[in-house]
Design an enzyme around this catalytic site. Structure first.
Site, mmCIF file in Angstrom:
data_model
loop_
_atom_site.group_PDB
_atom_site.id
_atom_site.type_symbol
_atom_site.label_atom_id
_atom_site.label_comp_id
_atom_site.label_asym_id
_atom_site.label_seq_id
_atom_site.Cartn_x
_atom_site.Cartn_y
_atom_site.Cartn_z
ATOM 1 N N ASP A 1 6.797 16.345 -82.728
ATOM 2 C CA ASP A 1 6.759 17.851 -83.171
ATOM 3 C C ASP A 1 7.338 18.191 -84.575
ATOM 4 O O ASP A 1 6.554 19.296 -85.012
ATOM 5 C CB ASP A 1 7.492 18.742 -81.998
ATOM 6 C CG ASP A 1 6.823 18.707 -80.610
ATOM 7 O OD1 ASP A 1 5.834 18.232 -80.989
ATOM 8 O OD2 ASP A 1 7.357 19.317 -79.708
ATOM 9 N N TYR B 1 4.715 23.956 -75.607
ATOM 10 C CA TYR B 1 6.183 24.192 -75.497
ATOM 11 C C TYR B 1 6.889 25.099 -76.505
ATOM 12 O O TYR B 1 6.535 25.183 -77.796
ATOM 13 C CB TYR B 1 6.892 22.528 -75.629
ATOM 14 C CG TYR B 1 7.326 22.041 -74.186
ATOM 15 C CD1 TYR B 1 8.532 22.543 -73.683
ATOM 16 C CD2 TYR B 1 6.589 20.773 -73.986
ATOM 17 C CE1 TYR B 1 8.789 22.026 -72.291
ATOM 18 C CE2 TYR B 1 7.049 20.109 -72.808
ATOM 19 C CZ TYR B 1 8.049 20.690 -71.999
ATOM 20 O OH TYR B 1 8.414 20.310 -70.706
#
Ligand code: CO
Length: 660
Positions: free
Chosen positions: A306, A390
């Site tokens: 990420d 997320y």
């Protein structure tokens, strides 16, 4: 709190003016076409020596670093612009076409582009129509550009790819993750602008259709039992802010922010009497990877990095007052560059405030009725990044007793898999009828450039070992605490062990504390599983940092990220495993401690539609750094806004928290 009046400090994030100047200089000096994309633009941090010798008002180097690529050709460069001399001082082409590859991150533009590419592909349209969708349904399908990973196939090499997975939505506001289209994956070449490989499984798993929305319309009946809980600080907060510099209690530090990592804490020191004692030179989370443990076509390749593949800083939320943060809030707006190299201001990207944290210390002495208690307070510096499904919060806490804590908060929506009716889901947990959540791990890596009382630091490892019966242990109750220095980098790639209570200290062997030992900070880790993917698997090679809990390297400014410079589609081996292969000495020198921690997530119904926050993190606690409990001098003031609920509106009304 006053507006920024401070002269520029060498570690201040780039201003909007500097970002604009850097991108403009690159565009003109390198005659960049308008297909150029600016993936990361951030401060090129000056050398540590330059920072340490900086005198306010004395001027300082200002350089911008940029990761840029041409969206038409894929040609990628790492650039540095000197903003003082207005020169491009670095212009290095990064070779994306030969091993070990590595692409610039997925940019925001790609999120929109990939949907158009996929929906124009006749093969993909046929595949989703086989699953019952109409042309009208296709317009509303959500297409996610998931980082494609690297699997050593010819098709992976030298292309800028994403794997597109899709979700049915009845309307634009629907939670698509409740309706995964299983068995269809389009590998998209973002440069060619087309689908280069399509998976269309022969077996059709129905799309789960039950709506699982989470917005307020989906939950019209809310609890009536929640009364307001106000944080009141009539005299304002106890911190002072000057530009990016913060002072709170005995702490002094500078807030930093990068497009890739997000929040950075710079030059963190603790005032001990009249002396400011350095603890950490720079602290940040440099990576977060999520490997999935489902071998089927929609999932086996999923392992998003990420930070390096998307940019945690670029994806920071604008935090909402009274929602994300409660009380007296100081926000930092962070200048950033958009994909085109235009400056923009990320409003309310960082939130800072104080929180009550229960009791710091207490004793009641019944023999003489001495009663002393002091409340604990912490300073919270945080930001939240949304990366696809997320949402991750990164919370640094500073305490009044010298403790430093990092807490990652994991929330948002899990990745989902459609499961055929009546069939079990072997690769994770069922979260609803027809809907499974693949088991996965989340690995964070904190990079802690330590500076405990100066630059000569050593990491020591300690364990509890029972002492054998003998003359020196006649009652069998004795156990020892072992201590050994970690001497070289390869020796310092370590795993936590809860059974032996293994722990580490960062000490300064050139200094002595009040009892004659080197002053230090203890790293407190939470034993948690390491990378569970097999030795030799692509993900294990690419996320090598997640195979050990603790790493120590000799400081090298070029070694910034646990996963290496270009983790997107990288063949593996970069980052920490490469850094420690040099096996440098790490004793009594300028060192960086890297800590991998995380969470292994087996999905359950309670994770849906939005999962309640899960926590992961670590602490650094003074250990022989201070001569006594540094919170002894806290005032005993009683909180005047507290009330005895049994008596009508009875506030405690001032006074103190000791026997008076
Ligand atoms: Co998870």
């Amino acid at each position: 709190t006053k507006p920024s009046s401070a002269a520029v400090h060498p570690l201040d994030p780039l201003s909007e003016v500097e970002i604009a100047a850097a991108c403009r200089l690159l565009k003109t000096k390198k005659r960049l076409p308008d297909t150029t994309r600016f993936a990361f633009v951030q401060l090129e941090e000056p050398s540590k020596a330059e920072v340490m010798s900086f005198k306010p008002g004395g001027g300082c180097p200002r350089r911008a670093a940029a990761t840029i690529f041409d969206a038409k050709t894929g040609v990628t460069h790492l650039a540095v612009v000197d903003l003082v001399s207005k020169a491009v001082t670095r212009w290095d082409r990064h070779d994306t076409t030969s091993a070990p590859y590595g692409q610039p991150p997925i940019i925001i533009e790609d999120f929109f582009k990939v949907g158009d590419i996929v929906k124009a592909d006749p093969g993909w349209r046929k595949a989703v129509k086989r699953r019952g969708l109409t042309d009208k349904d296709i317009d509303l399908v959500q297409v996610d550009p998931f980082s494609a990973g690297y699997f050593g196939r010819d098709i992976d090499k030298g292309r800028r790819l994403v794997s597109a997975v899709s979700y049915y939505r009845e309307n634009i506001k629907d939670n698509g993750y409740a309706h995964p289209i299983e068995g269809v994956v389009a590998l998209v070449d973002l440069i060619a602008g087309k689908v280069v490989e399509l998976v269309d499984e022969p077996e059709i798993i129905p799309i789960p259709k039950r709506k699982r929305n989470y917005n307020r319309e989906a939950y019209p009946k809310t609890r009536t039992t929640v009364k307001p809980l106000d944080i009141v600080q009539k005299e304002g907060p106890s911190f002072t802010v000057d530009g990016w510099n913060v002072k709170w209690q005995n702490w002094d530090f500078r807030v930093g922010f990068t497009a890739r990592e997000g929040l950075v804490l710079n030059t963190l020191s603790w005032r001990d009497g009249a002396k400011a004692r350095p603890v950490i030179y720079r602290a940040s989370i440099t990576e977060m990877v999520v490997p999935y443990a489902d071998p089927t076509v929609n999932h086996f390749w999923k392992n998003a990095f990420d930070a390096g593949e998307y940019g945690l800083g670029k994806l920071a939320n604008a935090l909402e007052l009274g929602c994300d943060c409660l009380g007296q809030i100081h926000y930092f707006d962070v200048p950033a560059a958009d994909d085109m190299g235009n400056p923009m201001l990320m409003k309310n990207a960082i939130c800072m405030h104080e929180e009550d944290y229960g009791i710091l210390w207490k004793h009641y002495e019944f023999r003489n009725d001495t009663f002393e208690v002091r409340r604990s307070r912490r300073l919270v510096i945080s930001f939240f990044a949304t990366v696809g499904n997320y949402d991750y919060g990164f919370y640094w806490y500073l305490y009044q007793d010298g403790t430093i804590q990092l807490e990652a908060k994991l929330t948002g929506i899990i990745q989902t898999a459609a499961v055929a009716p009546g069939k079990p889901y072997p690769w994770g947990g069922m979260v609803a009828e027809g809907l499974g959540g693949p088991t996965h791990q989340h690995f964070f890596n904190a990079r802690l450039h330590m500076m405990v009382d100066g630059e000569t630091n050593t990491v020591t490892e300690h364990e509890f070992v029972p002492r054998p019966w003998g003359k020196d242990n006649p009652y069998g109750n004795v156990f020892d605490v072992t201590s050994r220095p970690l001497v070289t980098e390869r020796d310092a790639a370590r795993e936590a062990d809860g059974r032996t209570g293994r722990y580490w200290k960062i000490v300064n062997p050139t200094k002595k504390n009040s009892v004659g030992n080197p002053p230090g900070y203890k790293l407190i880790v939470t034993p948690s599983p390491l990378m569970l993917a097999q030795e030799g698997s692509h993900i294990r090679n690419r996320a090598g940092f997640a195979t050990k809990h603790v790493w120590v390297t000799a400081y090298d400014p070029a070694e910034r990220y646990a996963s290496g410079e270009f983790p997107n589609q990288h063949a593996g081996g970069d980052g920490l495993p490469r850094y420690i292969s040099k096996n440098r000495s790490i004793e009594s020198t300028d060192i960086v401690v890297w800590h991998s921690f995380g969470h292994t997530h087996v999905c359950k119904p309670e994770d849906f539609p939005i999962m309640p926050v899960e926590y992961a993190g670590f602490m650094l606690k003074p250990n022989g750094f201070l001569a006594e409990n540094p919170g002894m001098d806290l005032p005993p003031d009683r909180n005047a806004a507290s009330a005895d609920h049994r008596s009508e509106g009875g506030a405690a009304g001032g006074g103190s928290c000791c026997c008076d």
